[in-house]
Enzyme design. Structure first.
Site, PDB file in Angstrom:
ATOM      1  N   LYS A 100       0.836  -1.210   0.000  1.00  0.00           N
ATOM      2  CA  LYS A 100       0.000   0.000   0.000  1.00  0.00           C
ATOM      3  C   LYS A 100       0.867   1.255   0.000  1.00  0.00           C
ATOM      4  CE  LYS A 100      -3.857  -0.410   2.205  1.00  0.00           C
ATOM      5  NZ  LYS A 100      -4.830  -0.574   3.301  1.00  0.00           N
TER       6      LYS A 100
ATOM      7  N   ARG B 160      -3.472   2.904   8.600  1.00  0.00           N
ATOM      8  CA  ARG B 160      -3.799   1.652   7.904  1.00  0.00           C
ATOM      9  C   ARG B 160      -2.581   0.761   7.793  1.00  0.00           C
ATOM     10  NH1 ARG B 160      -7.201   5.086   4.387  1.00  0.00           N
ATOM     11  NH2 ARG B 160      -9.252   4.073   4.218  1.00  0.00           N
TER      12      ARG B 160
ATOM     13  N   GLY C  74      -8.248  -7.462   4.001  1.00  0.00           N
ATOM     14  CA  GLY C  74      -9.118  -7.678   5.156  1.00  0.00           C
ATOM     15  C   GLY C  74      -8.476  -8.419   6.305  1.00  0.00           C
TER      16      GLY C  74
ATOM     17  N   MET D 281      -5.826  -7.369   8.110  1.00  0.00           N
ATOM     18  CA  MET D 281      -5.269  -6.512   9.149  1.00  0.00           C
ATOM     19  C   MET D 281      -6.118  -5.269   9.335  1.00  0.00           C
ATOM     20  SD  MET D 281      -1.464  -7.714   8.541  1.00  0.00           S
ATOM     21  CE  MET D 281      -0.994  -6.272   7.879  1.00  0.00           C
TER      22      MET D 281
ATOM     23  N   ARG E 181      -3.854  -1.289  -6.023  1.00  0.00           N
ATOM     24  CA  ARG E 181      -3.020  -2.501  -5.966  1.00  0.00           C
ATOM     25  C   ARG E 181      -3.450  -3.401  -7.116  1.00  0.00           C
ATOM     26  NH1 ARG E 181      -5.778  -4.584  -0.411  1.00  0.00           N
ATOM     27  NH2 ARG E 181      -7.843  -5.051  -1.186  1.00  0.00           N
TER      28      ARG E 181
ATOM     29  N   HIS F 206     -15.795  -8.316   2.536  1.00  0.00           N
ATOM     30  CA  HIS F 206     -14.756  -9.246   2.988  1.00  0.00           C
ATOM     31  C   HIS F 206     -14.982 -10.645   2.404  1.00  0.00           C
ATOM     32  CE1 HIS F 206     -13.246 -12.355   5.786  1.00  0.00           C
ATOM     33  NE2 HIS F 206     -12.172 -11.603   5.782  1.00  0.00           N
TER      34      HIS F 206
ATOM     35  N   SER G  39      13.015 -41.799  -7.656  1.00  0.00           N
ATOM     36  CA  SER G  39      11.843 -40.935  -7.521  1.00  0.00           C
ATOM     37  C   SER G  39      11.732 -40.598  -6.042  1.00  0.00           C
ATOM     38  CB  SER G  39      10.586 -41.662  -7.997  1.00  0.00           C
ATOM     39  OG  SER G  39       9.492 -40.813  -7.788  1.00  0.00           O
TER      40      SER G  39
ATOM     41  N   CYS H  46       7.502 -37.824  -6.524  1.00  0.00           N
ATOM     42  CA  CYS H  46       6.111 -38.267  -6.649  1.00  0.00           C
ATOM     43  C   CYS H  46       5.331 -38.072  -5.359  1.00  0.00           C
ATOM     44  CB  CYS H  46       6.047 -39.718  -7.099  1.00  0.00           C
ATOM     45  SG  CYS H  46       6.902 -40.817  -5.966  1.00  0.00           S
TER      46      CYS H  46
ATOM     47  N   TYR I  11      11.540 -34.494 -13.728  1.00  0.00           N
ATOM     48  CA  TYR I  11      10.080 -34.339 -13.741  1.00  0.00           C
ATOM     49  C   TYR I  11       9.529 -34.262 -12.322  1.00  0.00           C
ATOM     50  CZ  TYR I  11       9.767 -39.323 -12.543  1.00  0.00           C
ATOM     51  OH  TYR I  11       9.885 -40.528 -11.895  1.00  0.00           O
TER      52      TYR I  11
END
Length: 876
Positions: free
Chosen positions: A23, A93, A102, A104, A337, A456, A766, A833, A853
């Site tokens: 922010k 804020r 929402g 904080m 944002r 919210h 694996s 896996c 993989y």
């Protein structure tokens, strides 16, 4: 000059997120772009970290720096804290590095007290407005700073409205609001044991402390755990000169998105309320108007706003979520944002931005949160069933998806029903608040009586990919009695309802859902992702149906086929039990001969479904007692079948019972004790492959046989020997030259530590990271839930090590095994896996350590494909 803990907006910029929070960085950026941003300053995330290091105190040095900047703000505005002529009022804020909508706290109108409010009323000539601002400040400050619950204040307001015979807060006059302020202060004193603070400096320090403290409230901690946000980041605090949307009918406040956050449509989308403050829109206390109505009410402000919105979107090259206030006809921007959006909207926006030439395909791949895709892969309502159903009501379609479940009225019940009873639930609330986050997470869908598209419930549900219908004002709800009425029907706790998050329809019955499909934008994005990734993505699948589903989602093979899942079928379990209680090898082989054709046909189905892609089949893994009957009837039936005495069978069953099956007689230890099991499974694997290869000569089938739970190279060599003798004989008899591979799962720490030895026998590794995590931590996955919550609370762990790979400990074992394995066998094939194969942060780790993989459940295949692409882009 020591460290700088405070920055004026004009001293910062958009690249300082880590220090100023999202922010603060965006407020600085908008200030630099010359936009109408109320003046202010940001207290950095480092000040928050320091606050915790100093034992939850704000050091004198930081307090002095804050006060220095208050003086700067007084100079800039010409107003003064506590001044009776021209008082300075500010908002305080929170703003963390990662957007946590929402989670904080916010405090508005800080700087008011009994004398200032009178001066303020005189100065503005608007006593109603002054006292409205004052009662709001007391309410927020009490709630946030002193944690005096909100609900009581709401009750006082409702009682006041009843007494005056009015419906809306805006219908209360100055005297009513003054009286409320007095009641609020009395409640504060009763709860806190001290008078409400009158000195603006005390109010200020209390508020800053409260925002720092809110970084560690339970809901923020839970949100961080869900979204992989480290607690060490801390939150910044933004202090900003107040602008007022509650000064009358030419003032207002609103929230807008530069594109539709539910669908991604390129059109300004938002809501505003005249004569209100920001919290009213977000909390959904009053039902707002759409942004289009602003065009009619105030065309000049609308045009200015429209221009700012698209300037910001171009500047950030992404869809923006903005808060604004209109004070007596003048526009102010309070924040911008990158907007939270649904998965469908995320894909639409990414593809549109590429088509508009605003971003590249590579940037489009990087801007989608892989976890969000989950929402698109899940079921939608069956169109025929939906047509036949009549809605009992409808409200705002706040977050898409199809949800069907049993009604619960509290977040605690939602969590309890889902985790203890395994129930699918729908949370029905007057309005959700940040404390409800855990229950929302466990719900299939959320239905609220109050609140708009930016409430919210709506924002949080969209972020989680949970279906939500909000603002159904026709619902009469009695939370105490756990009942609500809608469309003339009463619904009690446990009744089934269905929600359609895409239309906003509510159905008073259970409606059938159907599978989702990948097409359009999804398919387009996935093709881009596939261009960038180097990791292959396989699936964990034990049935042809799962394998086919994974193929639809783009899987490139099977990384784990668990053969034991095939034995629990009612026709097969009998042969399995017969094998287990056999007294000798002959009896065992007779039973295994019954299982052989069943296993073979399973493997044929799986090879067919995978169309020539590699398939890794893991040999029998669980301890044998898991297959044996536990109740008397089943035991008697098995004894009869085996021509045994019931007592003898019970003795066998109790002898097989293990105290710690996790570490017991399972995995390759079964094949060492009973090599005939490995013989039968090898036969089934190889015969199935030969049969399918005959039918499909164009496929090049190379079965991958995986021996589980190896910890010593000699045990792998022993079992591998049985496999090779059996396989070679079958292949030779068939006159074939089929190749196959034998590898192992690395799931015991000793296997990782001696991977160079094990690689002498194993042609592939694996990583079974579920077991590797259990063994490395010494946790049982089934029991860890009982104590892990205490660990999260005390910040010993921030994440569940079973959901997100522990890269420090378990990861070190994986890295070591990769390096040692390659030393012995440079071309060794490496995969993972465990469940972690579908977790984006773990996929990135797999890319970085050089695996070939990852393998995950069918529904997580697209998530892994996208995460693998992002990892490759990031690594470059």
């Amino acid at each position: 000059m020591g460290k700088k803990y405070v920055y004026l907006f004009k001293e910062g910029n958009g690249s300082m997120r880590e220090l100023l929070g999202g922010k603060g960085a965006n407020l600085a950026e908008m200030t630099n772009l010359g936009m109408p941003v109320p003046r202010g300053f940001t207290i950095t995330t480092e000040a928050c970290t320091q606050y915790y290091e100093d034992g939850e105190k704000i050091s004198d040095e930081i307090q002095a720096e804050i006060m220095h900047y208050v003086a700067e703000l007084e100079n800039m505005t010409g107003k003064k804290f506590g001044d009776l002529e021209n008082p300075l009022l500010v908002s305080v804020r929170s703003g963390a590095r990662a957007s946590m909508p929402g989670m904080m706290d916010t405090i508005l109108n800080l700087g008011l007290n009994d004398t200032v409010v009178e001066a303020f009323a005189k100065k503005t000539g608007n006593p109603r407005f002054a006292y409205d601002s004052y009662r709001r400040f007391i309410q927020m400050y009490s709630d946030v700073v002193m944690e005096v619950g909100k609900a009581y204040f709401e009750k006082l307001i409702d009682e006041m409205k009843e007494k005056k015979g009015v419906k809306l807060d805006t219908e209360l006059d100055a005297d009513d609001l003054k009286e409320l302020a007095e009641q609020f202060k009395a409640e504060y004193k009763k709860e806190v044991g001290a008078d409400f603070p009158t000195d603006p400096v005390d109010q200020m320090m209390g508020a800053v402390k409260a925002v720092f403290r809110s970084w560690n409230n339970p809901r923020a901690i839970y949100y961080r755990r869900m979204n992989d946000i480290p607690s060490s980041w801390g939150t910044a605090v933004n202090v900003q000169e107040m602008v007022f949307g509650n000064m009358g009918d030419t003032s207002g406040t609103g929230v807008a998105f530069s594109r539709n956050p539910a669908t991604g449509e390129k059109k300004l989308y938002g809501e505003f309320l005249m004569n209100a403050q920001g919290e009213d829109v977000v909390a959904g206390v009053r039902t707002p108007q759409t942004i289009d109505q602003l065009k009619e009410q105030n065309p000049a402000v609308y045009d200015e706003f429209y221009k700012i919105v698209y300037t910001l979107e171009k500047h950030y090259r992404d869809m923006q979520d903005m808060e604004f206030t209109i004070e007596e006809g003048k526009l102010f921007m309070l924040q911008t944002r990158n907007g939270k959006r649904t998965a469908a909207a995320a894909l639409q926006i990414a593809c549109d931005l590429v088509d508009e030439g605003m971003i590249t395909e590579k940037e489009a791949v990087s801007m989608i949160d892989p976890k969000q895709l989950d929402a698109l892969l899940h079921p939608q309502f069956d169109p025929t069933a939906l047509k036949a159903a009549k809605p009992v009501g409808s409200a705002l379609p706040a977050s898409p998806g199809a949800a069907c479940g049993q009604v619960v009225f509290t977040a605690e019940d939602a969590t309890e029903w889902a985790t203890k009873k395994g129930a699918k639930v729908i949370l029905v609330r007057l309005e959700t608040s940040p404390e409800d986050i855990e229950g929302m997470h466990y719900s299939q869908g959320i239905l609220t009586v109050r609140g708009g598209m930016t409430s919210h419930a709506a924002v949080v549900a969209r972020g989680m990919g949970t279906c939500c219908v909000s603002g159904c004002g026709e619902i009469k709800i009695d939370e105490a009695r756990k009942v609500f009425t809608l469309g003339g029907k009463e619904f009690h706790e446990g009744d089934f309802i269905s929600l359609d998050g895409s239309t906003g329809n509510i159905y008073g019955e259970a409606i059938k859902t159907v599978e989702a499909s990948i097409s359009g934008n999804f398919d387009r994005l996935m093709k881009w992702a596939d261009e960038y990734r180097t990791l292959k993505v396989r699936t964990n699948a034990d049935t042809p149906k799962d394998a086919a589903q994974a193929m639809k989602f783009g899987a490139q093979g099977i990384g784990l086929c668990r053969t034991e899942h095939m034995f629990f079928d009612s026709e097969r379990i009998a042969a399995m039990r017969e094998m287990i209680v056999s007294k000798n090898v002959e009896q065992r082989k007779t039973a295994l001969a019954k299982l052989l054709p069943m296993q073979r046909s399973d493997f044929e189905g799986i090879y067919e479904a995978m169309q020539g892609y590699p398939v890794t089949i893991r040999f029998l893994d669980p301890p044998l007692h898991e297959f044996l009957p536990q109740d008397e009837e089943d035991i008697a039936a098995l004894a009869k079948e085996m021509k045994m005495e019931v007592g003898d069978l019970k003795a066998v069953i109790s002898s097989l019972h293990e105290f710690n099956p996790m570490m017991g007689h399972r995995g390759c230890r079964l094949a060492v004790t009973y090599p005939e099991i490995a013989e039968m499974q090898t036969t089934a694997v190889i015969q199935a492959a030969l049969n399918v290869q005959k039918k499909h000569p164009e496929w090049d089938l190379v079965p991958e046989i995986m021996i589980p739970l190896v910890g010593e190279v000699k045990e792998l060599a022993y079992v591998k020997n049985v496999v090779v003798e059996t396989a070679d004989k079958i292949i030779a008899e068939a006159g074939s030259d089929m190749k196959y591979m034998v590898g192992t799962m690395i799931e015991i720490p000793r296997a990782a530590l001696t991977a160079d030895e094990i690689a002498k026998e194993a042609e592939f590794f694996s990583f079974g990271t579920n077991d590797l995590t259990q063994m490395t931590f010494g946790f049982s996955r089934d029991d860890a839930g009982n104590f892990l919550d205490a660990y999260y609370e005390k910040k010993i762990y921030e994440n569940d090590p079973f959901a997100r790979l522990d890269q420090i400990g378990v990861g070190k074992l994986v890295e070591m095994a990769v390096e040692l394995g390659k030393r012995t066998r440079p071309d060794i094939k490496l995969g993972i896996c465990g469940e972690h194969g579908g977790d984006p942060s773990s996929v990135e780790f797999c890319h970085n350590v050089g695996l070939n993989y990852v393998s995950c459940s069918p529904y997580r295949v697209p998530i892994a494909r996208l995460a693998a692409a992002q990892a490759a882009i990031k690594a470059k």
